[in-house]
Design an enzyme around this catalytic site. Structure first.
Site, short mmCIF file in Angstrom:
data_model
loop_
_atom_site.label_atom_id
_atom_site.label_comp_id
_atom_site.label_asym_id
_atom_site.label_seq_id
_atom_site.Cartn_x
_atom_site.Cartn_y
_atom_site.Cartn_z
N ARG A 160 0.81 -1.22 0.00
CA ARG A 160 0.00 0.00 0.00
C ARG A 160 0.85 1.27 0.00
O ARG A 160 0.56 2.23 -0.71
CB ARG A 160 -0.94 -0.01 1.22
N ALA A 242 11.69 1.60 5.12
CA ALA A 242 11.09 0.29 5.42
C ALA A 242 11.48 -0.16 6.82
O ALA A 242 10.75 0.09 7.80
CB ALA A 242 11.52 -0.71 4.36
N ARG A 243 12.60 -0.82 6.95
CA ARG A 243 13.10 -1.28 8.24
C ARG A 243 14.61 -1.32 8.17
O ARG A 243 15.18 -1.59 7.09
CB ARG A 243 12.61 -2.70 8.56
N GLU A 272 18.69 0.27 15.36
CA GLU A 272 18.26 1.58 15.84
C GLU A 272 17.73 1.47 17.29
O GLU A 272 17.24 0.40 17.69
CB GLU A 272 17.17 2.16 14.92
N HIS A 290 13.27 7.48 12.41
CA HIS A 290 12.09 6.61 12.25
C HIS A 290 10.79 7.40 12.47
O HIS A 290 10.00 7.08 13.37
CB HIS A 290 12.18 5.41 13.22
C1 DGY Z 1 5.37 1.13 11.09
O1 DGY Z 1 4.17 1.34 11.27
O2 DGY Z 1 5.82 0.02 10.81
C2 DGY Z 1 6.28 2.30 11.24
O3 DGY Z 1 7.57 1.98 10.82
C3 DGY Z 1 6.29 2.75 12.68
O4 DGY Z 1 6.97 1.79 13.43
#
Ligand code: DGY
Length: 329
Positions: A160, A242-243, A272, A290
């Site tokens: 999305r 993303a991560r 992090e 973040h």
């Molecule tokens: C999520 O919603 O995954 C954002 O990165 C906030 O942690």
């Protein structure tokens, strides 16, 4: 005073008072003081006797915790990402996991674009220069950056949020949009965001701006490392919302230092809130803590959705956005 008919829950990271108030109607709520992050041991201790927990992406719900907290029935993540959950272990233990999708899509896409723009147009680098008093005259190539409009936007991970970024690029900035994803989107969805499916190799080679929006899984670990960066254009920029762990941060810092790509914008980091020191040392990277979904209305909606999942499941046995719905059966 004890309220025997109300289940007890833990809110593992401080949330807004409105959210706490809503939870207190249904539960005996233990909250966490603002600024506190529980260690895993403290988390286990505080979860004793609790039927539910409201987590952020920072609390790990794994087999060891589940074994130590037999009364736990639901962990509601205040995030769409849920790599802090061991879903297989949760399902085996009969514990429901929920996340907070949809409510953050557009806000996160806005930020993805902000980071892309800041990275390409060297916004933070030039601001640092100005604040340090180095600006003595206007000159033609002062902080000349990369073009955004009309260029090729690459998106890795076309869920999305990826689609919302694609729409911004295609419709707002006249960009050619290419994407790579585990599975190809249907024709109508591709047409809606004017995006074309390509292989990962084509994505790396053709993108002028590459945005990462894929979920973190063990298979996605270091999806972008030295080998992938070597396939990118030397003028390209890379954005990670993303991560942490999806990018090999050490390899990226080296590539930025050696100008193998032009610049990067990172909102998430391996390990992090620690940030790799080599990233802190290079100028051509925009670093943010973040915050991609951080507007007050969106963070409120995410927290309320997590609260509503706790309420729906613990009072009616149905959650709104379950990750392992087989637990509800
Ligand atoms: C999520 O919603 O995954 C954002 O990165 C906030 O942690």
């Amino acid at each position: 005073m004890a309220e025997p008919n109300k289940p007890a829950i833990l809110v593992a990271r401080a949330v807004f008072p409105e959210v706490e108030e809503r939870l207190r109607v249904h539960f005996v709520v233990e909250t966490t003081p603002a600024g506190t992050v529980w260690s895993q041991e403290e988390l286990v201790q505080r979860l004793q006797g609790k039927a539910g927990v409201l987590t952020t992406g920072g609390e790990r719900i794994d087999a060891a915790l589940l074994a130590a907290c037999p009364q736990l029935r639901i962990a509601a993540n205040l995030a769409v990402g849920h790599n802090n959950f061991d879903l297989a272990a949760m399902t085996a233990a009969g514990v429901l996991g929920t996340n907070a999708p949809d409510v953050l899509t557009e806000t996160t896409a806005d930020f993805g674009f902000a980071l892309l723009m800041a990275t390409a147009r060297r916004v933070t680098e030039s601001e640092r220069y100005l604040r340090a008093g180095h600006w003595k005259q206007w000159s033609l190539d002062l902080f000349a950056g990369a073009e955004v409009h009309g260029t090729t936007l690459g998106i890795l991970g076309m869920g999305r949020i990826g689609q919302a970024i694609a729409r911004r690029g295609a419709h707002g900035f006249g960009m050619r949009v290419i994407y790579h994803n585990r599975s190809r989107l249907d024709e109508a969805t591709e047409a809606g965001c004017r995006a074309s499916y390509v292989s990962k190799a084509e994505l790396l080679a053709q993108a002028d701006h590459l945005v990462l929006v894929l979920p973190y899984t063990p298979e996605a670990h270091h999806s972008i490392g030295a080998a992938e960066i070597a396939q990118m254009k030397p003028t390209a920029t890379l954005v990670n919302i993303a991560r942490g762990g999806i990018v090999d941060d050490a390899a990226l810092a080296r590539a930025l230092r050696e100008r193998r790509i032009a610049a990067a914008g990172l909102d998430v980091f391996e390990g992090e809130p620690k940030v790799h020191p080599d990233l802190l040392a290079v100028p051509n990277v925009v670093l943010t803590p973040h915050i991609a979904s951080a507007t007050l209305p969106t963070r409120m909606a995410m927290a309320m959705l997590a609260a509503d999942n706790l309420i729906a499941y613990l009072t009616q046995g149905r959650a709104l956005t379950p990750l392992n719905p087989e637990v509800m059966a």
